[in-house]
Motif scaffolding. Structure first.
Motif, PDB file in Angstrom:
ATOM      1  N   GLU A 223       0.807  -1.216   0.000  1.00 41.53           N
ATOM      2  CA  GLU A 223       0.000   0.000   0.000  1.00 41.53           C
ATOM      3  C   GLU A 223       0.842   1.269   0.000  1.00 41.53           C
ATOM      4  OE1 GLU A 223      -2.801  -0.134   3.168  1.00 41.53           O
ATOM      5  OE2 GLU A 223      -3.909  -1.849   2.349  1.00 41.53           O
ATOM      6  N   SER A 224       2.100   1.170   0.412  1.00 38.58           N
ATOM      7  CA  SER A 224       2.962   2.352   0.489  1.00 38.58           C
ATOM      8  C   SER A 224       3.738   2.612  -0.799  1.00 38.58           C
ATOM      9  CB  SER A 224       3.956   2.192   1.639  1.00 38.58           C
ATOM     10  OG  SER A 224       4.776   1.039   1.431  1.00 38.58           O
ATOM     11  N   VAL A 225       3.580   1.743  -1.806  1.00 38.42           N
ATOM     12  CA  VAL A 225       4.416   1.817  -3.002  1.00 38.42           C
ATOM     13  C   VAL A 225       3.618   2.298  -4.210  1.00 38.42           C
ATOM     14  CG1 VAL A 225       5.750   0.442  -4.676  1.00 38.42           C
ATOM     15  CG2 VAL A 225       6.020   0.041  -2.212  1.00 38.42           C
ATOM     16  N   VAL A 226       4.193   3.265  -4.934  1.00 39.60           N
ATOM     17  CA  VAL A 226       3.667   3.684  -6.232  1.00 39.60           C
ATOM     18  C   VAL A 226       4.392   2.880  -7.301  1.00 39.60           C
ATOM     19  CG1 VAL A 226       3.556   5.572  -7.897  1.00 39.60           C
ATOM     20  CG2 VAL A 226       3.013   5.989  -5.490  1.00 39.60           C
ATOM     21  N   CYS A 227       3.633   2.224  -8.166  1.00 37.76           N
ATOM     22  CA  CYS A 227       4.207   1.352  -9.186  1.00 37.76           C
ATOM     23  C   CYS A 227       4.268   2.063 -10.537  1.00 37.76           C
ATOM     24  CB  CYS A 227       3.382   0.076  -9.314  1.00 37.76           C
ATOM     25  SG  CYS A 227       3.400  -0.960  -7.837  1.00 37.76           S
ATOM     26  N   GLU A 228       5.481   2.231 -11.066  1.00 35.63           N
ATOM     27  CA  GLU A 228       5.626   2.752 -12.418  1.00 35.63           C
ATOM     28  C   GLU A 228       5.176   1.703 -13.426  1.00 35.63           C
ATOM     29  OE1 GLU A 228       9.746   5.376 -11.776  1.00 35.63           O
ATOM     30  OE2 GLU A 228       9.671   3.708 -13.190  1.00 35.63           O
ATOM     31  N   LEU A 229       4.485   2.158 -14.468  1.00 36.57           N
ATOM     32  CA  LEU A 229       4.060   1.293 -15.561  1.00 36.57           C
ATOM     33  C   LEU A 229       4.348   2.015 -16.869  1.00 36.57           C
ATOM     34  CD1 LEU A 229       0.567   0.352 -14.062  1.00 36.57           C
ATOM     35  CD2 LEU A 229       2.635  -1.071 -13.991  1.00 36.57           C
ATOM     36  N   VAL A 247      -5.314  -3.390  -9.845  1.00 34.49           N
ATOM     37  CA  VAL A 247      -4.810  -3.882  -8.562  1.00 34.49           C
ATOM     38  C   VAL A 247      -4.363  -2.729  -7.676  1.00 34.49           C
ATOM     39  CG1 VAL A 247      -2.935  -5.187  -7.472  1.00 34.49           C
ATOM     40  CG2 VAL A 247      -4.151  -6.153  -9.433  1.00 34.49           C
ATOM     41  N   THR A 248      -3.616  -1.801  -8.251  1.00 34.07           N
ATOM     42  CA  THR A 248      -3.080  -0.693  -7.463  1.00 34.07           C
ATOM     43  C   THR A 248      -4.107   0.403  -7.235  1.00 34.07           C
ATOM     44  OG1 THR A 248      -2.279   0.431  -9.450  1.00 34.07           O
ATOM     45  CG2 THR A 248      -0.748  -1.068  -8.334  1.00 34.07           C
ATOM     46  N   GLY A 249      -4.991   0.617  -8.220  1.00 32.84           N
ATOM     47  CA  GLY A 249      -5.818   1.807  -8.227  1.00 32.84           C
ATOM     48  C   GLY A 249      -5.000   2.984  -8.721  1.00 32.84           C
ATOM     49  N   PRO A 250      -5.668   4.056  -9.165  1.00 36.52           N
ATOM     50  CA  PRO A 250      -4.947   5.178  -9.761  1.00 36.52           C
ATOM     51  C   PRO A 250      -4.049   5.932  -8.789  1.00 36.52           C
ATOM     52  CG  PRO A 250      -7.257   5.742  -9.430  1.00 36.52           C
ATOM     53  CD  PRO A 250      -7.126   4.273  -9.167  1.00 36.52           C
ATOM     54  N   ASP A 251      -4.266   5.771  -7.490  1.00 33.43           N
ATOM     55  CA  ASP A 251      -3.426   6.460  -6.513  1.00 33.43           C
ATOM     56  C   ASP A 251      -2.097   5.761  -6.282  1.00 33.43           C
ATOM     57  OD1 ASP A 251      -5.253   8.464  -6.081  1.00 33.43           O
ATOM     58  OD2 ASP A 251      -6.249   7.434  -4.430  1.00 33.43           O
ATOM     59  N   ARG A 252      -1.931   4.550  -6.869  1.00 28.88           N
ATOM     60  CA  ARG A 252      -0.666   3.841  -6.682  1.00 28.88           C
ATOM     61  C   ARG A 252      -0.036   3.424  -8.002  1.00 28.88           C
ATOM     62  NH1 ARG A 252      -1.197  -1.008  -4.336  1.00 28.88           N
ATOM     63  NH2 ARG A 252       1.072  -1.043  -4.492  1.00 28.88           N
ATOM     64  N   ALA A 253      -0.522   3.949  -9.104  1.00 33.39           N
ATOM     65  CA  ALA A 253       0.066   3.655 -10.411  1.00 33.39           C
ATOM     66  C   ALA A 253       0.510   4.958 -11.057  1.00 33.39           C
ATOM     67  CB  ALA A 253      -0.937   2.938 -11.306  1.00 33.39           C
TER      68      ALA A 253
END
Length: 365
Positions: A223-229, A247-253
């Motif tokens: 939950e603490s990580v923003v995933c680059e795509l 999976v991440t939702g827009p707040d984590r992608a």
């Protein structure tokens, strides 16, 4: 000044306007006639190596200025200059050369993508320059940058990585996990130490397996990580992009380009980190082994690809603006159409192509 259209805010789309005073947004209002254009925040790219025939990776300030200008024309009003794995001397010289550009606002900061990466998952990184993290080396670079060093990518399984992550975080530097052959538990240890970004998740890391989930599941699930795509249709299948975003939702992608100098340029031969790169049909690959070598993507094209993959317009815009801005600690300045933030905005036509770009209240000519 007032700009009218379909305004994309962090919470939805309104037929309205953005009112500006100087360099600042003062009001986002409703009630303007519906228009066949979109008004979105300026894009925020936290991972790019160059574009328009110019590169960040050699540490040349003139080339960096031109690369930033190229991406600005495609709507990216905030970006990090990403280096690749290099000798310490090049990292030092590039940091000294780019720090004035950060102070000027041309760049939002410097990103070291390496050299503290996995040999097994180095991808297009030059294996000759890979090494274990050095607290002394990193301390000297961060000190030299005077706040310009914004993010460092680390493979958490390397010797000394956890100590390096803790040091960087204590100095206000964002740590990303990437180019890694780490196990699931090793990845979680890196996150526990303070890493908060996943560098181009899926690419340059041990692939997931249902019995050995590795870094991909750890990063997507944290939950603490923003995933680059990378939304170019090459690094990730559209189905993978849509799945990861769900999976991440827009707040984590955070959508990133990972662009190299060949972005916006013809097919041909280029260079990345001292290695020959061949670009054909917009795909950049190392000449020596065919590994994908960054991309030729621009952020406006990435936005279109994400929407094509099924991501909603509101979510896709968050993923190219608000979320990456928060990931690198500049959400209080840019990344949304909201009062008090810098007046960075992009006008898109109905096909999501760039019509006009504004940065700090001034239109690009």
């Amino acid at each position: 000044m007032r700009v009218e259209g379909r305004v994309v805010t962090p919470t939805g789309v309104v037929d309205g306007y953005v009112e500006l005073a100087g360099e600042t947004i003062v009001t986002v209002g409703t009630g303007a006639p519906a228009a066949d254009r979109w008004i979105v925040p300026g894009f925020v790219d936290i991972h790019t190596h160059g574009g328009g025939g110019h590169t960040f990776t050699t540490g040349d300030a003139s080339a960096a200025r031109e690369a930033a200008a190229f991406h600005l024309r495609h709507g990216t009003t905030t970006l990090l200059a990403s280096l690749v794995s290099s000798p310490y001397e090049l990292m030092r010289d590039a940091t000294a050369a780019f720090a004035p550009l950060v102070a000027e606002g041309v760049l939002a900061g410097i990103h070291y993508e390496g050299p503290y990466l996995s040999q097994a998952r180095c991808g297009a990184q030059n294996p000759a320059f890979l090494r274990d993290p050095s607290v002394d080396e990193l301390s000297a670079l961060v000190e030299l940058g005077g706040g310009a060093v914004r993010m460092v990518t680390v493979a958490p399984e390397r010797h000394g990585a956890l100590e390096a992550i803790k040091l960087l975080v204590s100095r206000g530097v964002v740590v990303a996990i990437g180019h890694t052959d780490a196990t699931y538990d090793q990845t979680l240890a890196g996150i526990e130490a303070g890493a908060t970004v996943g560098t181009h998740v899926f690419n340059g890391m041990r692939p997931p397996h249902h019995r050995e989930p590795g870094p991909v599941f750890a990063l997507l699930g944290a939950e603490s990580v923003v995933c680059e795509l990378i939304p170019d249709g090459i690094h990730l299948h559209d189905g993978t992009l849509a799945f990861a975003a769900k999976v991440t939702g827009p707040d984590r992608a955070a959508l990133v380009t990972d662009a190299m100098a060949a972005a916006g340029m013809p097919d041909g031969e280029y260079e990345l980190g001292g290695q020959a790169v061949v670009v054909a049909d917009r795909v950049a690959r190392l000449a020596r082994d065919g590994s994908i070598a960054g991309s030729t993507l621009t952020m406006d094209a990435g936005l279109r690809q994400a929407v094509h993959a099924g991501v909603s317009m509101v979510d896709a815009v968050r993923m190219v603006t608000t979320t990456p801005a928060r990931a690198i600690g500049v959400a209080g300045e840019v990344g949304a159409l909201a009062p008090g933030l810098r007046a960075d905005l992009v006008v898109l036509d109905d096909s999501l192509r760039v019509s006009r770009v504004m940065r700090a209240g001034a239109w690009l000519s």
